[in-house]
Enzyme design. Structure first.
Site, PDB file in Angstrom:
ATOM      1  N   CYS B 245       0.868  -1.189   0.000  1.00 59.56           N
ATOM      2  CA  CYS B 245       0.000   0.000   0.000  1.00 59.56           C
ATOM      3  C   CYS B 245       0.900   1.234   0.000  1.00 59.56           C
ATOM      4  O   CYS B 245       1.715   1.386  -0.915  1.00 59.56           O
ATOM      5  CB  CYS B 245      -0.964  -0.026   1.183  1.00 59.56           C
ATOM      6  SG  CYS B 245      -0.177  -0.185   2.789  1.00 59.56           S
ATOM      7  N   ARG B 250      -2.010  -0.823   5.519  1.00 62.90           N
ATOM      8  CA  ARG B 250      -3.266  -1.354   4.981  1.00 62.90           C
ATOM      9  C   ARG B 250      -3.043  -2.737   4.379  1.00 62.90           C
ATOM     10  O   ARG B 250      -3.896  -3.618   4.460  1.00 62.90           O
ATOM     11  CB  ARG B 250      -3.826  -0.406   3.915  1.00 62.90           C
ATOM     12  CG  ARG B 250      -4.425   0.855   4.461  1.00 62.90           C
ATOM     13  CD  ARG B 250      -4.788   1.834   3.364  1.00 62.90           C
ATOM     14  NE  ARG B 250      -3.631   2.546   2.837  1.00 62.90           N
ATOM     15  CZ  ARG B 250      -3.693   3.488   1.897  1.00 62.90           C
ATOM     16  NH1 ARG B 250      -4.856   3.816   1.380  1.00 62.90           N
ATOM     17  NH2 ARG B 250      -2.608   4.099   1.482  1.00 62.90           N
TER      18      ARG B 250
END
Lengths: 153, 287
Positions: B245, B250
């Protein structure tokens, strides 16, 4: 002129007096408890994307309402119920910048966020919070020298 | 069969329900740990007895860009009173995004007695379960961590380049606007992010939060997850997969989903992610 607006400086000096992380967090939470959402006469849901803070994952919105003296009252909404930092910063910006000279508001630096929250912020979080500062400053910047026109911006 | 087991995950035991947590608040072999994106949230109230693990303060090296070493991890575990026999239950805000990140870092040190509370903080709050502002203190432990092992679940840039040349599978879990390069960083803040926008060539875009039910933050069923990762992104369990990410936070959520819920044995998280790749000289980028 561009020093920080007086009320904002007072809040920052208060925070500077609290270097202990836990105590500062508690102080910031107490500040967030004073958060009041944008009144319905200024904006209602669904809020305009024009007022949404870019890069803020707490879905914060900002409005500027012109006062008779030409300065701005700032209003905020934070759609993420867990966005406590965004609410805390919204209160600090509202209390510190509403009614302040536009020149000063326009010059408020984004790294104000680090002075409030310290450097222990994730990149995403700091970008979102800086976006709130940037949006408030941009509103003031865009209105400098523009004749008074009532109503929300 | 519990409701979590009925969802068809390969490893359902890695999740516990809010009800399970509420029944183990006094269990000395369980340590509940809150890990949030918002640094103020723990202070507003947390699950009674839960400790806080702050990603920037507790899990990162404070000088170089890296995670803490085994000595730092041992010190953290000792401070939190965690032993090798303690099962840690992570939960947090933002659909357990930071909870899975902390979970992933713990796996670098081989602490396998770890779980995620399904639904995280939002589900606990929705169910009006108790929150406490009391910060618990536990007797320090004598935890001795093994050296950090980055080989199995972490990818570095050269490995990603090799993976790219071998036409391995890549999943970019950022938003579509970040994936296309349309959104790179804050205006007037060019140093916070990357100098180039786009994605690693060949990466499929599956935003991380698609793996959860937005109403209560619980993970979607195995069938729904397969429809996303296998139906749309064309992965299969035998694939060697790298997820990334912006800084690897994430993507640790997607790593967790693929590794534990769908049972993929070869998934690595590229934590250098776009803040490294988008600043590297000469690497290929696709828009």
């Amino acid at each position: 002129m561009p020093r920080l607006p007086e009320k904002l400086e007072e809040t920052l000096e208060l925070l500077d007096l609290v270097p202990d992380r836990a105590e500062r967090i508690q102080l910031l939470i107490d500040i967030a408890d004073r958060f009041e959402e944008v009144p319905p006469q200024i904006a209602r849901r669904p809020f305009s994307l024009d007022n949404q803070v870019p890069a803020c994952e707490s879905e914060a919105y900002v409005w500027g309402e012109r006062r008779p003296d030409g300065t701005l009252d700032f209003h905020f909404a934070v759609e993420n119920p867990q966005g406590i930092s965004a609410k805390s910063l919204a209160v600090i910006l509202d209390e510190g910048l509403s009614g302040a000279p536009l020149e000063q508001v326009a010059a408020v630096p984004q790294d104000l966020v680090y002075r409030v929250f310290g450097r222990e912020l994730s990149m995403g979080k700091s970008m979102g919070l800086m976006g709130m500062v940037s949006m408030v400053a941009s509103m003031a910047k865009s209105l400098r020298g523009i004749p008074l026109r009532p109503g929300p911006q | 069969m519990s409701e979590i087991e009925s969802r068809g995950y390969v490893n359902p035991n890695v999740l516990v329900s809010t009800e399970w947590v509420s029944q183990h608040l006094q269990d000395p072999k369980i340590r509940i740990a809150e890990s949030n994106e918002d640094p103020l949230l723990y202070g507003t109230g947390h699950i009674p007895g839960a400790v806080e693990i702050d990603w920037t303060r507790d899990l990162n090296d404070q000088v170089k860009r890296d995670y803490l070493d085994h000595q730092g991890f041992s010190a953290l575990m000792r401070r939190l009173g965690i032993t090798k026999d303690t099962t840690i239950v992570f939960y947090g805000d933002r659909n357990n995004w930071w909870a899975t990140y902390a979970y992933w870092v713990f796996q670098l040190f081989g602490h396998e007695r770890a779980r995620i509370m399904d639904g995280g903080r939002i589900k606990w709050a929705q169910e009006n379960r108790p929150l406490s502002r009391e910060v618990p203190q536990y007797p320090p432990s004598d935890y001795q961590a093994a050296p950090r092992d980055d080989k199995k679940i972490r990818a570095f840039r050269q490995q990603v380049l090799d993976h790219l040349q071998a036409k391995g599978h890549l999943i970019d879990v950022r938003s579509p606007a970040e994936y296309t390069g349309e959104r790179l960083h804050m205006p007037e803040y060019p140093n916070e992010g990357a100098l180039r926008g786009g994605h690693i060539p060949g990466a499929a875009n599956v935003p991380w939060a698609r793996a959860v039910n937005p109403d209560d933050g619980t993970f979607k069923s195995a069938a729904d997850l397969k429809a996303i990762y296998e139906g749309e992104a064309h992965l299969s369990p035998d694939d060697d997969v790298v997820v990334y990410c912006r800084i690897g936070e994430r993507s640790s959520h997607t790593w967790f989903v693929l590794t534990h819920l769908l049972g993929y044995p070869r998934v690595r998280n590229y934590d250098g992610s776009w803040t490294e790749w988008g600043n590297l000289v000469g690497v290929p980028i696709e828009r």
